[in-house]
Design a protein around this motif. Structure first.
Motif, mmCIF file in Angstrom:
data_model
loop_
_atom_site.group_PDB
_atom_site.id
_atom_site.type_symbol
_atom_site.label_atom_id
_atom_site.label_comp_id
_atom_site.label_asym_id
_atom_site.label_seq_id
_atom_site.Cartn_x
_atom_site.Cartn_y
_atom_site.Cartn_z
ATOM 1 N N ALA A 114 20.998 -35.837 63.349
ATOM 2 C CA ALA A 114 21.574 -34.608 61.912
ATOM 3 C C ALA A 114 19.854 -33.738 62.455
ATOM 4 C CB ALA A 114 20.530 -35.181 60.440
ATOM 5 N N SER A 146 18.331 -31.866 60.042
ATOM 6 C CA SER A 146 17.327 -31.759 59.929
ATOM 7 C C SER A 146 16.782 -32.852 59.050
ATOM 8 C CB SER A 146 17.377 -30.349 58.350
ATOM 9 O OG SER A 146 15.586 -30.400 57.969
ATOM 10 N N THR A 147 15.527 -33.240 59.816
ATOM 11 C CA THR A 147 14.856 -34.787 58.969
ATOM 12 C C THR A 147 13.578 -34.733 59.235
ATOM 13 O OG1 THR A 147 16.302 -35.733 60.572
ATOM 14 C CG2 THR A 147 14.092 -36.799 59.812
ATOM 15 N N CYS A 148 12.441 -34.649 57.558
ATOM 16 C CA CYS A 148 11.488 -34.854 57.195
ATOM 17 C C CYS A 148 10.957 -35.392 58.264
ATOM 18 C CB CYS A 148 11.654 -34.948 55.920
ATOM 19 S SG CYS A 148 11.970 -36.794 55.466
ATOM 20 N N TRP A 176 18.247 -42.066 55.354
ATOM 21 C CA TRP A 176 17.817 -40.651 56.044
ATOM 22 C C TRP A 176 17.327 -38.968 54.981
ATOM 23 C CZ3 TRP A 176 20.905 -35.761 54.617
ATOM 24 C CH2 TRP A 176 20.434 -34.369 56.264
ATOM 25 N N GLN A 177 16.783 -38.387 54.804
ATOM 26 C CA GLN A 177 16.061 -37.008 54.480
ATOM 27 C C GLN A 177 16.191 -35.879 55.163
ATOM 28 O OE1 GLN A 177 14.073 -38.208 50.924
ATOM 29 N NE2 GLN A 177 12.221 -36.472 51.256
ATOM 30 N N SER A 178 16.463 -35.052 54.945
ATOM 31 C CA SER A 178 16.192 -33.773 55.352
ATOM 32 C C SER A 178 15.260 -33.190 55.321
ATOM 33 C CB SER A 178 17.330 -33.049 54.825
ATOM 34 O OG SER A 178 17.247 -32.495 53.644
ATOM 35 N N GLU A 179 14.419 -32.006 55.809
ATOM 36 C CA GLU A 179 13.193 -31.141 54.866
ATOM 37 C C GLU A 179 13.463 -30.868 53.976
ATOM 38 O OE1 GLU A 179 11.369 -29.031 58.868
ATOM 39 O OE2 GLU A 179 13.529 -29.356 59.143
ATOM 40 N N VAL A 192 22.198 -28.411 56.221
ATOM 41 C CA VAL A 192 22.367 -29.097 56.831
ATOM 42 C C VAL A 192 23.049 -29.817 57.484
ATOM 43 C CG1 VAL A 192 20.925 -31.372 57.099
ATOM 44 C CG2 VAL A 192 19.993 -29.384 55.873
ATOM 45 N N TYR A 212 16.041 -31.676 48.357
ATOM 46 C CA TYR A 212 16.292 -32.009 49.967
ATOM 47 C C TYR A 212 17.331 -32.747 49.351
ATOM 48 C CZ TYR A 212 13.487 -36.024 47.873
ATOM 49 O OH TYR A 212 13.084 -36.616 46.587
ATOM 50 N N TYR A 213 18.714 -33.173 50.780
ATOM 51 C CA TYR A 213 19.077 -33.982 50.382
ATOM 52 C C TYR A 213 18.641 -35.164 51.176
ATOM 53 C CZ TYR A 213 22.244 -29.585 51.345
ATOM 54 O OH TYR A 213 22.837 -28.604 50.498
#
Length: 598
Positions: free
Chosen positions: A47, A49-51, A107-110, A116, A254-255
């Motif tokens: 990915a 972007s990942t938080c 899963w979570q993006s920033e 993303v 966020y996603y």
């Protein structure tokens, strides 16, 4: 209650037989079972972007009322563990599991990033069925799905998704697809409802379209891939636009994905029902229960990672994908046991009425031919041995001077092919009436005559090439076979009453001439017909003789001279009285047909 458990240990041979039956395809095509291509491929999933990868980050869950907002911490520095690290939201969390805690990881993006992407890189070509995304957050306001068939070197868009297609993708049609490979924008999966557990579904082949040929190029382009990428391009917001001046705007956008399912199977062109792990540098990272592997266990005499070619020595028919009702099995080449390799030749396949296209390579045991069915030149098939006997080809044993090609024989019977004037099983002797066997003589031997005669012994025929039918002659007296009107032993002389004119010879007979001057009827020219007298040799030609009286004359009209040149005039006549005869010749030239007098 009593349970009785029976455990049966099958011998290794029985296990292999069971596996063999599972691998076999029916009379038509066969395909491996579909599965989730994500399973077992966490290292191949990424990915953009990942938080929480670089440390704890706050994020919030929002509702329609501001007081419903709750905030949490994302810390993805370590993998997810329900007891030790429940706040890790790495991308591998989206791989579907069926444990009771599956809703506790995602899963979570920033926060605040619109652009993303999530990407799965496969180790070989797979057959793609459909994609399902299950979101923990709102679904994206706009996104698109791409696939690659060349390991990420080039990409093509599968489908666009947007709440407002004209706003997000103005150059893409938002109307229903007219054909199976139309690329359109779909607005069904981008609304605000639901706020969680919403899905996005993409099918490789829309069921509303009839597929007549599953192996057509456009269909193959849709269902085969080595990589798939989901690009989120616009976050869904509740009317409060993200601030462009802040790098990290509000923590509530966020996603977040619960699950990502990429449904498919190994791609085998209908020639396999099972697959195993791929070997080599691109191989499977490890084997996991439920993992879809990429190397086909090929049937129908096919080979390759995807059964994309015929296996070695099975090129008598062209490779083709299996059909619904036909296996299109690759056929074994027929080389009669004299070759270990072959290739397919389309020209031969058409010439044999689509019966055989295999051409054997590097024939052994002195063999040649497309099926190694013949012995090489100067060898023949031993009739006492079979066609597959490695020792069946024997030397011709033909005299090189008397046989065609310097020693050729019939490839099946071994009979030597003799030159025209040669005979014998080995072509080693001249025919009767010929001698002097020589290799450089196209006919092998010359003709001769006089054998046994001390006066002539063996003499050359020397037949005249212009007067005889051939160069051979009678062995008894040397007489050549003469053409009509030619005589002599060598046929070099004209027959009586015939002559050999030179190429520029013109003959004018007196019988066809006219009187020089008009004469009275009693003084006309007298034609004497041919007749033989015992005391007179034949000297005339043409119709006979013309008796010309003294003082009279003949007029010849010469009008067939082809070109002006010097000519010699010869007059042939005989006198019937014993006295000197004087002949006066007068020539009158007429300039006709472009001829000039000389």
């Amino acid at each position: 209650m009593i349970f009785i458990l029976f455990i049966v240990f099958l011998p290794a041979a029985r296990l292999q037989e069971t596996q063999y039956r599972q691998d076999q395809c029916p009379s038509g095509s066969c395909n491996p079972q579909l599965g989730d291509l994500m399973v077992g491929r966490a290292p191949r999933l990424s990915a953009s972007s990942t938080c929480g990868l670089d440390g704890p980050q706050n994020y919030c869950i929002i509702g329609y009322l501001e007081e419903e907002q709750k905030c949490f911490t994302c810390d993805s520095r370590l993998p997810y563990n329900h007891h030790g690290n429940p706040n890790s939201h790495r991308i591998e969390n989206v791989i579907t599991t069926f444990d009771p805690e599956r809703k506790t990881k995602w899963w979570q993006s920033e926060n605040g990033f619109h652009q993303v992407s999530v990407q799965l890189d496969l180790e070989t070509v797979f057959k793609f069925s459909h994609l399902v995304l299950t979101f923990k957050s709102f679904r994206p306001a706009a996104m698109l799905v791409e696939r690659s068939k060349d390991y990420g070197r080039s990409w093509k868009v599968f489908r666009y998704f947007a709440e407002d297609c004209l706003l997000s993708f103005p150059s893409v049609s938002n109307q229903p697809a007219n054909s199976i490979d139309d690329i359109v924008c779909d607005s069904r999966y981008s609304g605000s409802d639901p706020s969680t557990n919403g899905e996005v579904v993409l099918k490789a082949l829309d069921p509303i379209f009839e597929i007549r040929n599953p192996y057509a190029p456009n269909i193959q382009d849709l269902i085969t891939l080595t990589n798939i990428r989901v690009n989120f391009t616009r976050l869904f917001t509740l009317g409060d636009i993200l601030s462009r001046r802040r790098r990290n705007p509000q923590d509530k956008y966020y996603y977040a994905l619960y699950n990502m399912v990429v449904r498919g199977s190994c791609f085998c062109h209908g020639h396999a029902s099972r697959c195993t792990p791929v070997d080599g540098g691109r191989g499977d990272v490890f084997t996991q229960t439920g993992m879809v592997h990429g190397r086909c266990v090929c049937q129908h005499n096919t080979a390759g990672e995807n059964c994309e070619r015929c296996q070695e020595f099975h090129h008598d028919s062209p490779w083709r994908p299996a059909g619904r009702n036909t296996a299109n099995t690759c056929r074994r080449c027929n080389c009669n046991g004299h070759s270990n390799s072959c290739h397919f030749d389309a020209t031969r396949f058409e010439a044999t009425g689509m019966q055989s296209g295999g051409v054997c390579e590097d024939c052994l045991h002195d063999r040649t031919g497309s099926q190694c069915e013949r012995c090489r030149p100067f060898l023949f098939q031993d009739p006492q041995r079979t066609a597959d006997d490695p020792h069946a080809c024997r030397p011709c044993d033909c005299n090189p001077a008397g046989s065609e090609g310097g020693g050729l024989c019939d490839a099946l019977s071994g009979t030597c092919v003799c030159k025209e004037n040669v005979e014998g099983r080995h072509c080693n002797q001249c025919k009767y009436g010929f001698f002097n066997l020589r290799r450089d003589d196209p006919a092998g031997c010359q003709g001769f005559w006089g054998l046994g005669h001390s006066e002539f012994r063996c003499s050359a025929c020397d037949c005249d090439v212009g007067g005889a039918y051939s160069t051979t002659c009678s062995p008894e007296d040397g007489q050549c076979h003469c053409l009509p009107n030619m005589v002599g032993r060598q046929c070099s002389d004209p027959a009586p009453r015939y002559f050999l004119p030179p190429l520029d010879y013109f003959l004018y007979e007196a019988e066809l001439a006219a009187p020089l001057l008009p004469l009275d009827p009693g003084y006309a020219l007298q034609i004497v017909p041919r007749q033989r007298k015992t005391d007179q040799s034949i000297t005339w030609t043409g119709l006979g003789l013309v008796r010309v009286l003294e003082g009279a004359g003949l007029r010849f009209t010469v009008d067939n001279l082809p070109s002006p040149m010097d000519y010699q005039l010869v007059i042939r006549y005989e006198s019937e009285v014993k006295k000197t005869v004087r002949v006066l010749v007068m020539i009158c030239f007429l300039q006709t047909k472009g001829l000039k007098p000389h």
